[in-house]
Design a protein around this motif. Structure first.
Motif, PDB file in Angstrom:
ATOM      1  N   ILE A 157      -9.672  -2.445   1.501  1.00  0.00           N
ATOM      2  CA  ILE A 157      -8.998  -1.949   2.708  1.00  0.00           C
ATOM      3  C   ILE A 157      -7.697  -2.710   2.945  1.00  0.00           C
ATOM      4  N   GLN A 158      -7.721  -4.020   2.728  1.00  0.00           N
ATOM      5  CA  GLN A 158      -6.504  -4.820   2.903  1.00  0.00           C
ATOM      6  C   GLN A 158      -5.408  -4.329   1.959  1.00  0.00           C
ATOM      7  N   GLU A 159      -5.783  -4.063   0.699  1.00  0.00           N
ATOM      8  CA  GLU A 159      -4.788  -3.598  -0.284  1.00  0.00           C
ATOM      9  C   GLU A 159      -4.257  -2.214   0.088  1.00  0.00           C
ATOM     10  N   GLN A 194      -1.568  -1.955   2.750  1.00  0.00           N
ATOM     11  CA  GLN A 194      -0.196  -2.313   2.371  1.00  0.00           C
ATOM     12  C   GLN A 194       0.566  -1.116   1.800  1.00  0.00           C
ATOM     13  N   LEU A 195      -0.162  -0.090   1.367  1.00  0.00           N
ATOM     14  CA  LEU A 195       0.474   1.131   0.858  1.00  0.00           C
ATOM     15  C   LEU A 195       1.092   1.942   1.991  1.00  0.00           C
ATOM     16  N   THR A 235     -12.959  -2.152 -11.350  1.00  0.00           N
ATOM     17  CA  THR A 235     -12.925  -3.598 -11.123  1.00  0.00           C
ATOM     18  C   THR A 235     -11.752  -3.886 -10.185  1.00  0.00           C
ATOM     19  N   ALA A 236     -11.724  -5.073  -9.622  1.00  0.00           N
ATOM     20  CA  ALA A 236     -10.623  -5.452  -8.730  1.00  0.00           C
ATOM     21  C   ALA A 236      -9.287  -5.332  -9.460  1.00  0.00           C
ATOM     22  N   GLU A 237      -9.293  -5.711 -10.740  1.00  0.00           N
ATOM     23  CA  GLU A 237      -8.071  -5.673 -11.549  1.00  0.00           C
ATOM     24  C   GLU A 237      -7.587  -4.229 -11.730  1.00  0.00           C
ATOM     25  N   GLN A 238      -8.496  -3.330 -12.083  1.00  0.00           N
ATOM     26  CA  GLN A 238      -8.136  -1.914 -12.262  1.00  0.00           C
ATOM     27  C   GLN A 238      -7.583  -1.331 -10.957  1.00  0.00           C
ATOM     28  N   ARG A 239      -8.201  -1.724  -9.851  1.00  0.00           N
ATOM     29  CA  ARG A 239      -7.765  -1.222  -8.557  1.00  0.00           C
ATOM     30  C   ARG A 239      -6.349  -1.702  -8.248  1.00  0.00           C
ATOM     31  N   LYS A 240      -6.094  -2.991  -8.506  1.00  0.00           N
ATOM     32  CA  LYS A 240      -4.758  -3.538  -8.248  1.00  0.00           C
ATOM     33  C   LYS A 240      -3.702  -2.807  -9.076  1.00  0.00           C
ATOM     34  N   GLN A 241      -4.040  -2.483 -10.341  1.00  0.00           N
ATOM     35  CA  GLN A 241      -3.108  -1.756 -11.202  1.00  0.00           C
ATOM     36  C   GLN A 241      -2.829  -0.355 -10.638  1.00  0.00           C
ATOM     37  N   ALA A 242      -3.893   0.327 -10.207  1.00  0.00           N
ATOM     38  CA  ALA A 242      -3.733   1.681  -9.664  1.00  0.00           C
ATOM     39  C   ALA A 242      -2.857   1.652  -8.415  1.00  0.00           C
ATOM     40  N   LEU A 243      -3.079   0.668  -7.561  1.00  0.00           N
ATOM     41  CA  LEU A 243      -2.299   0.566  -6.330  1.00  0.00           C
ATOM     42  C   LEU A 243      -0.837   0.188  -6.626  1.00  0.00           C
ATOM     43  N   ALA A 244      -0.646  -0.642  -7.631  1.00  0.00           N
ATOM     44  CA  ALA A 244       0.721  -1.023  -8.011  1.00  0.00           C
ATOM     45  C   ALA A 244       1.500   0.199  -8.487  1.00  0.00           C
ATOM     46  N   LYS A 245       0.840   1.076  -9.264  1.00  0.00           N
ATOM     47  CA  LYS A 245       1.482   2.305  -9.729  1.00  0.00           C
ATOM     48  C   LYS A 245       1.922   3.161  -8.548  1.00  0.00           C
TER      49      LYS A 245
END
Length: 168
Positions: free
Chosen positions: A111-113, A116-117, A154-164
């Motif tokens: 939710i925090q991530e 930020q979107l 995973t947290a990493e995959q999620r961060k990548q998706a959000l970065a895109k």
């Protein structure tokens, strides 16, 4: 299937109006009841404007196998504390109870991530229902898709998706 637990906050869908009581589908084996007096400031004269089809965020006052589940939209001091009728123009969807528990955990990174979107409103029900509303339909659907997908990421995959999405 969701089993009502006393104190659980859930999202119910109004299915019927019967006298002074509303019937709500909460995703369990039977419908829950909600008195028109179980809203902040409600009186015999001042009734909440609840229609069939409305979404209600409330909590279980009574939930055991021998009695019909009963919901309220006020806390012990009579305040709504964020409970009540949920806005019409958001998007309601269902996720697993496991994902709901993860999202409701304090300091939930997902939710925090997401916040930020875009700015958005979010209501999480312990019965696996989520209501979300962002500025546009497109943003709302992006948030829905991420919330649905993050159960298997995973947290990493999620961060990548959000970065895109945020273009970084």
């Amino acid at each position: 299937q969701y089993v009502p637990v006393r104190g659980d906050h859930v999202i119910g869908i109004v299915t019927a109006k019967a006298g002074d009581v509303f019937k709500l589908d909460v995703g369990g084996s039977e419908q829950a009841s909600l008195s028109y007096l179980a809203f902040e400031g409600a009186t015999k004269r001042n009734r909440p404007n609840v229609q069939v089809g409305d979404l209600i965020y409330g909590q279980f006052l009574v939930a055991n196998k021998d009695m019909e589940p009963e919901m309220v939209c006020i806390d012990s001091s009579g305040r709504s504390s964020g409970m009540g009728i949920i806005g019409q123009d958001g998007f309601l969807f269902k996720v697993s109870l496991g994902l709901i528990r993860k999202l409701l955990a304090p300091k939930c990174e997902i939710i925090q991530e997401l916040s930020q979107l875009y700015p958005f409103e979010l209501v999480l029900g312990m019965n696996g229902r989520i209501w979300v509303k962002a500025k546009t339909v497109q943003q709302t659907l992006i948030i829905v898709n991420i919330l649905e997908a993050c159960e298997y990421m995973t947290a990493e995959q999620r961060k990548q998706a959000l970065a895109k999405l945020s273009g970084n």
